[in-house]
Design a protein around this motif. Structure first.
Motif, PDB file in Angstrom:
ATOM      1  N   PHE A  30       0.848  -1.182   0.000  1.00 17.45           N
ATOM      2  CA  PHE A  30       0.000   0.000   0.000  1.00 17.45           C
ATOM      3  C   PHE A  30       0.885   1.234   0.000  1.00 17.45           C
ATOM      4  N   PRO A  31       0.721   2.118  -0.988  1.00 15.95           N
ATOM      5  CA  PRO A  31       1.605   3.287  -1.107  1.00 15.95           C
ATOM      6  C   PRO A  31       1.232   4.381  -0.104  1.00 15.95           C
ATOM      7  N   LEU A  32       1.711   4.227   1.129  1.00 13.21           N
ATOM      8  CA  LEU A  32       1.462   5.222   2.171  1.00 13.21           C
ATOM      9  C   LEU A  32       2.747   5.989   2.450  1.00 13.21           C
ATOM     10  N   HIS A  33       2.667   7.294   2.387  1.00 17.02           N
ATOM     11  CA  HIS A  33       3.829   8.155   2.631  1.00 17.02           C
ATOM     12  C   HIS A  33       3.639   8.846   3.971  1.00 17.02           C
ATOM     13  N   LEU A  34       4.230   8.248   5.002  1.00 15.02           N
ATOM     14  CA  LEU A  34       4.072   8.747   6.358  1.00 15.02           C
ATOM     15  C   LEU A  34       5.438   9.030   6.979  1.00 15.02           C
ATOM     16  N   PRO A  35       5.554  10.118   7.750  1.00 13.59           N
ATOM     17  CA  PRO A  35       6.829  10.392   8.427  1.00 13.59           C
ATOM     18  C   PRO A  35       7.053   9.393   9.559  1.00 13.59           C
ATOM     19  N   VAL A  36       8.295   8.953   9.695  1.00 13.82           N
ATOM     20  CA  VAL A  36       8.652   7.950  10.701  1.00 13.82           C
ATOM     21  C   VAL A  36      10.055   8.262  11.201  1.00 13.82           C
ATOM     22  N   GLU A  37      10.313   7.911  12.448  1.00 17.22           N
ATOM     23  CA  GLU A  37      11.667   7.966  12.976  1.00 17.22           C
ATOM     24  C   GLU A  37      12.145   6.527  13.133  1.00 17.22           C
ATOM     25  N   VAL A  38      13.240   6.187  12.447  1.00 17.69           N
ATOM     26  CA  VAL A  38      13.789   4.837  12.490  1.00 17.69           C
ATOM     27  C   VAL A  38      14.997   4.850  13.429  1.00 17.69           C
ATOM     28  N   LYS A  39      14.986   3.931  14.403  1.00 17.26           N
ATOM     29  CA  LYS A  39      16.095   3.835  15.353  1.00 17.26           C
ATOM     30  C   LYS A  39      16.871   2.560  15.084  1.00 17.26           C
ATOM     31  N   SER A  40      18.194   2.715  14.990  1.00 22.54           N
ATOM     32  CA  SER A  40      19.080   1.571  14.786  1.00 22.54           C
ATOM     33  C   SER A  40      20.386   1.835  15.506  1.00 22.54           C
ATOM     34  N   GLN A  41      20.839   0.872  16.276  1.00 22.76           N
ATOM     35  CA  GLN A  41      22.094   0.959  17.015  1.00 22.76           C
ATOM     36  C   GLN A  41      22.172   2.241  17.843  1.00 22.76           C
ATOM     37  N   GLY A  42      21.063   2.591  18.490  1.00 25.62           N
ATOM     38  CA  GLY A  42      21.035   3.750  19.373  1.00 25.62           C
ATOM     39  C   GLY A  42      20.914   5.092  18.684  1.00 25.62           C
ATOM     40  N   GLU A  43      20.875   5.127  17.365  1.00 22.03           N
ATOM     41  CA  GLU A  43      20.756   6.379  16.632  1.00 22.03           C
ATOM     42  C   GLU A  43      19.403   6.446  15.944  1.00 22.03           C
ATOM     43  N   ALA A  44      18.831   7.645  15.902  1.00 20.68           N
ATOM     44  CA  ALA A  44      17.540   7.846  15.249  1.00 20.68           C
ATOM     45  C   ALA A  44      17.740   8.641  13.959  1.00 20.68           C
ATOM     46  N   CYS A  45      16.910   8.324  12.979  1.00 21.72           N
ATOM     47  CA  CYS A  45      16.986   8.991  11.683  1.00 21.72           C
ATOM     48  C   CYS A  45      15.572   9.200  11.158  1.00 21.72           C
ATOM     49  N   SER A  46      15.315  10.368  10.601  1.00 21.54           N
ATOM     50  CA  SER A  46      14.009  10.631  10.001  1.00 21.54           C
ATOM     51  C   SER A  46      13.879   9.861   8.697  1.00 21.54           C
ATOM     52  N   ALA A  47      12.678   9.362   8.445  1.00 20.82           N
ATOM     53  CA  ALA A  47      12.411   8.610   7.231  1.00 20.82           C
ATOM     54  C   ALA A  47      10.964   8.860   6.814  1.00 20.82           C
ATOM     55  N   GLU A  48      10.631   8.375   5.637  1.00 18.05           N
ATOM     56  CA  GLU A  48       9.255   8.430   5.158  1.00 18.05           C
ATOM     57  C   GLU A  48       8.910   7.073   4.561  1.00 18.05           C
ATOM     58  N   THR A  49       7.776   6.516   4.948  1.00 16.06           N
ATOM     59  CA  THR A  49       7.365   5.246   4.356  1.00 16.06           C
ATOM     60  C   THR A  49       7.044   5.482   2.881  1.00 16.06           C
ATOM     61  N   GLN A  50       7.421   4.536   2.054  1.00 17.68           N
ATOM     62  CA  GLN A  50       7.087   4.583   0.629  1.00 17.68           C
ATOM     63  C   GLN A  50       5.953   3.614   0.318  1.00 17.68           C
ATOM     64  N   ASN A  51       6.024   2.454   0.958  1.00 24.74           N
ATOM     65  CA  ASN A  51       4.922   1.502   0.879  1.00 24.74           C
ATOM     66  C   ASN A  51       4.987   0.598   2.098  1.00 24.74           C
ATOM     67  N   ILE A  52       3.824   0.057   2.435  1.00 28.58           N
ATOM     68  CA  ILE A  52       3.696  -0.805   3.608  1.00 28.58           C
ATOM     69  C   ILE A  52       2.947  -2.052   3.182  1.00 28.58           C
ATOM     70  N   SER A  53       3.412  -3.214   3.640  1.00 30.07           N
ATOM     71  CA  SER A  53       2.702  -4.470   3.401  1.00 30.07           C
ATOM     72  C   SER A  53       2.556  -5.193   4.722  1.00 30.07           C
ATOM     73  N   ALA A  54       1.903  -6.334   4.699  1.00 28.83           N
ATOM     74  CA  ALA A  54       1.745  -7.137   5.915  1.00 28.83           C
ATOM     75  C   ALA A  54       3.096  -7.626   6.418  1.00 28.83           C
ATOM     76  N   ASN A  55       4.084  -7.704   5.542  1.00 34.89           N
ATOM     77  CA  ASN A  55       5.389  -8.251   5.903  1.00 34.89           C
ATOM     78  C   ASN A  55       6.442  -7.214   6.228  1.00 34.89           C
ATOM     79  N   GLY A  56       6.281  -6.002   5.716  1.00 31.26           N
ATOM     80  CA  GLY A  56       7.353  -5.045   5.911  1.00 31.26           C
ATOM     81  C   GLY A  56       7.042  -3.664   5.385  1.00 31.26           C
ATOM     82  N   VAL A  57       8.093  -2.851   5.371  1.00 28.71           N
ATOM     83  CA  VAL A  57       7.978  -1.446   4.995  1.00 28.71           C
ATOM     84  C   VAL A  57       9.180  -1.067   4.138  1.00 28.71           C
ATOM     85  N   LEU A  58       8.937  -0.208   3.158  1.00 28.91           N
ATOM     86  CA  LEU A  58      10.026   0.399   2.409  1.00 28.91           C
ATOM     87  C   LEU A  58      10.100   1.854   2.833  1.00 28.91           C
ATOM     88  N   PHE A  59      11.287   2.265   3.320  1.00 26.80           N
ATOM     89  CA  PHE A  59      11.507   3.636   3.753  1.00 26.80           C
ATOM     90  C   PHE A  59      12.364   4.381   2.743  1.00 26.80           C
TER      91      PHE A  59
END
Length: 122
Positions: A32-61
């Motif tokens: 589903f092509p949803l463009h939503l703002p998200v903060e992605v955290k990895s290894q203690g660091e946060a980064c702004s991102a935007e979803t490009q599409n979302i499925s039952a299995n995952g997300v493309l940022f």
């Protein structure tokens, strides 16, 4: 390296076969092509991102920073109520791992499989 050589090499590696099958299954889920703002955290660091599409299995940022394949990530998606047919927005807290990373028009595309999630009303 030809496709045949690659397939022959992978045919003897059950772990590689499982990973390929899992990735193919992920790709087959409706997106589903949803463009939503998200903060992605990895290894203690946060980064702004935007979803490009979302499925039952995952997300493309789409994001400005590379997150290497295999990295564990945490993120929260806030789905607007009108998108999901609810009077309230729905918050989804997710834990996953990066399965794909590529460059697209000057930004990073980062594909994440969702391993665990929890719904909460926002």
């Amino acid at each position: 390296m030809s496709g045949e050589a690659t397939e022959e090499q992978l045919s003897g590696d059950p772990q590689a076969q499982t990973a390929i099958k899992h990735y193919a299954e992920m790709q087959s889920a409706p997106r589903f092509p949803l463009h939503l703002p998200v903060e992605v955290k990895s290894q203690g660091e946060a980064c702004s991102a935007e979803t490009q599409n979302i499925s039952a299995n995952g997300v493309l940022f789409a994001m400005d920073r590379d997150v290497p394949v295999g990295s564990l990530v945490e993120f929260t998606i806030l789905l607007p109520g009108d998108v999901v047919g609810s009077r309230c927005d729905v918050q989804i807290d997710c834990h996953g791992r990066v399965v794909r990373s590529f460059e697209d028009q000057g930004r990073r595309g980062v594909g994440v499989v969702i391993d665990e999630y929890h719904f909460e009303r926002a």
